[in-house]
Scaffold this active site. Structure first.
Site, PDB file in Angstrom:
ATOM      1  N   HIS A 185       0.773  -1.382   0.107  1.00  0.00           N
ATOM      2  CA  HIS A 185      -0.024  -0.045  -0.057  1.00  0.00           C
ATOM      3  C   HIS A 185       0.835   1.334   0.010  1.00  0.00           C
ATOM      4  O   HIS A 185       0.596   2.188  -0.743  1.00  0.00           O
ATOM      5  CB  HIS A 185      -0.902  -0.064   1.345  1.00  0.00           C
ATOM      6  CG  HIS A 185      -2.033  -1.098   1.334  1.00  0.00           C
ATOM      7  ND1 HIS A 185      -1.875  -1.746   2.667  1.00  0.00           N
ATOM      8  CD2 HIS A 185      -2.938  -1.432   0.793  1.00  0.00           C
ATOM      9  CE1 HIS A 185      -2.978  -2.519   2.538  1.00  0.00           C
ATOM     10  NE2 HIS A 185      -3.632  -2.783   1.463  1.00  0.00           N
ATOM     11  N   LYS A 224     -16.396  -7.013   6.449  1.00  0.00           N
ATOM     12  CA  LYS A 224     -15.217  -7.378   7.181  1.00  0.00           C
ATOM     13  C   LYS A 224     -15.110  -7.064   8.528  1.00  0.00           C
ATOM     14  O   LYS A 224     -15.354  -6.051   8.981  1.00  0.00           O
ATOM     15  CB  LYS A 224     -13.808  -6.803   6.331  1.00  0.00           C
ATOM     16  CG  LYS A 224     -13.774  -7.167   4.939  1.00  0.00           C
ATOM     17  CD  LYS A 224     -12.342  -6.602   4.469  1.00  0.00           C
ATOM     18  CE  LYS A 224     -12.081  -7.026   2.914  1.00  0.00           C
ATOM     19  NZ  LYS A 224     -11.108  -6.315   2.265  1.00  0.00           N
ATOM     20  N   ARG A 253      -2.124  -6.083  -8.059  1.00  0.00           N
ATOM     21  CA  ARG A 253      -0.909  -7.090  -7.716  1.00  0.00           C
ATOM     22  C   ARG A 253      -1.021  -8.326  -8.739  1.00  0.00           C
ATOM     23  O   ARG A 253       0.159  -8.788  -9.447  1.00  0.00           O
ATOM     24  CB  ARG A 253      -1.289  -7.893  -6.588  1.00  0.00           C
ATOM     25  CG  ARG A 253      -0.756  -6.823  -5.262  1.00  0.00           C
ATOM     26  CD  ARG A 253      -1.258  -7.528  -4.078  1.00  0.00           C
ATOM     27  NE  ARG A 253      -2.886  -7.406  -4.064  1.00  0.00           N
ATOM     28  CZ  ARG A 253      -3.503  -7.886  -3.167  1.00  0.00           C
ATOM     29  NH1 ARG A 253      -2.871  -8.238  -1.923  1.00  0.00           N
ATOM     30  NH2 ARG A 253      -4.802  -8.084  -3.196  1.00  0.00           N
ATOM     31  N   SER A 274      -2.899  -7.594   3.405  1.00  0.00           N
ATOM     32  CA  SER A 274      -3.118  -7.513   4.855  1.00  0.00           C
ATOM     33  C   SER A 274      -3.644  -8.948   5.482  1.00  0.00           C
ATOM     34  O   SER A 274      -3.228  -9.162   6.649  1.00  0.00           O
ATOM     35  CB  SER A 274      -4.493  -6.519   4.927  1.00  0.00           C
ATOM     36  OG  SER A 274      -3.960  -5.087   4.485  1.00  0.00           O
TER      37      SER A 274
HETATM   38  O1  PNS Z   1      -9.179  -2.758   0.866  1.00  0.00           O
HETATM   39  P1  PNS Z   1     -10.452  -3.011   0.476  1.00  0.00           P
HETATM   40  O2  PNS Z   1     -11.229  -3.759   1.378  1.00  0.00           O
HETATM   41  O3  PNS Z   1     -10.737  -3.847  -0.792  1.00  0.00           O
HETATM   42  O4  PNS Z   1     -11.185  -1.566  -0.127  1.00  0.00           O
HETATM   43  C1  PNS Z   1     -12.739  -1.660  -0.474  1.00  0.00           C
HETATM   44  C2  PNS Z   1     -13.244  -0.206  -0.853  1.00  0.00           C
HETATM   45  C3  PNS Z   1     -13.199   0.597   0.476  1.00  0.00           C
HETATM   46  C4  PNS Z   1     -12.421   0.229  -1.904  1.00  0.00           C
HETATM   47  C5  PNS Z   1     -14.559  -0.463  -1.255  1.00  0.00           C
HETATM   48  O5  PNS Z   1     -15.264  -1.348  -0.414  1.00  0.00           O
HETATM   49  C6  PNS Z   1     -15.551   0.732  -1.168  1.00  0.00           C
HETATM   50  O6  PNS Z   1     -15.466   1.423  -2.240  1.00  0.00           O
HETATM   51  N1  PNS Z   1     -16.373   0.967  -0.065  1.00  0.00           N
HETATM   52  C7  PNS Z   1     -17.072   2.241  -0.076  1.00  0.00           C
HETATM   53  C8  PNS Z   1     -18.818   2.102  -0.302  1.00  0.00           C
HETATM   54  C9  PNS Z   1     -18.978   2.020  -1.866  1.00  0.00           C
HETATM   55  O7  PNS Z   1     -18.984   2.864  -2.630  1.00  0.00           O
HETATM   56  N2  PNS Z   1     -19.262   1.091  -2.376  1.00  0.00           N
HETATM   57  C10 PNS Z   1     -19.615   0.941  -3.977  1.00  0.00           C
HETATM   58  C11 PNS Z   1     -18.254   0.636  -4.461  1.00  0.00           C
HETATM   59  S1  PNS Z   1     -18.557   0.488  -6.424  1.00  0.00           S
END
Ligand code: PNS
Length: 158
Positions: free
Chosen positions: A17, A41, A91, A128
């Site tokens: 990250h 999560k 990745r 992670s």
């Molecule tokens: O590190 P992660 O858990 O893969 O991150 C995921 C994240 C935070 C980028 C995704 O869950 C997100 O965008 N959450 C915000 C809610 C939202 O806008 N959801 C629709 C996404 S198209």
């Protein structure tokens, strides 16, 4: 002024990250690391702890700040802060499969583009989840995580 948002759970932040965010800071005037309280999560660290670890890690990097993403849509957060783009690291092809629908949905919702940066070869095996698993089972992950994360992981083991 070009502003990018790097969103994620960062539970915890690892060097993969950090490298992507540092590279994003070379491409944009400002980068906001948006720390999500992902509803799907159960995190090891609270949002406050994850924000603190990211703030400590990026305190020396010009143009990078850290904010809570909150519980709403990412595109609403981006509008609020005036972001021009999202930045995500990839990745492998599996990451592209996971990220691609979200990039399309976010562009559909707001017109916001997602810029994908290919992860450096040193970090393509990092996640992670693996960091937490190896640490919990007694393995040494120090070389894969920033100091601020090392300290908190050690505290968890005591
Ligand atoms: O590190 P992660 O858990 O893969 O991150 C995921 C994240 C935070 C980028 C995704 O869950 C997100 O965008 N959450 C915000 C809610 C939202 O806008 N959801 C629709 C996404 S198209």
């Amino acid at each position: 002024m070009q502003l990018a948002v790097c969103p994620g759970s960062f539970d915890p932040l690892h060097n993969g990250h950090v490298e992507i965010i540092a590279r994003a800071s070379n491409l944009f005037d400002e980068v906001i690391v948006a720390v999500s309280s992902n509803m799907h999560k159960k995190p090891m660290f609270s949002v406050e702890e994850r924000i603190a670890m990211a703030q400590e890690t990026f305190s020396y990097v010009r143009g990078v700040s850290v904010k809570p993403l909150g519980s709403g849509l990412l595109t609403d957060f981006c509008k609020e802060v005036g972001a021009n783009a999202l930045v995500k690291g990839l990745r492998d092809p599996k990451d592209l499969g996971y990220e691609s629908p979200m990039a399309t949905m976010n562009r559909h919702l707001s017109g916001l583009e997602t810029v994908f940066l290919a992860a450096d070869g040193r970090y393509t095996h990092l996640s992670s989840t693996l960091v937490k698993e190896v640490h919990t089972l007694g393995g040494d992950v120090a070389e894969f995580i920033p100091r601020a994360v090392q300290r908190r992981l050690q505290d968890r083991r005591r």
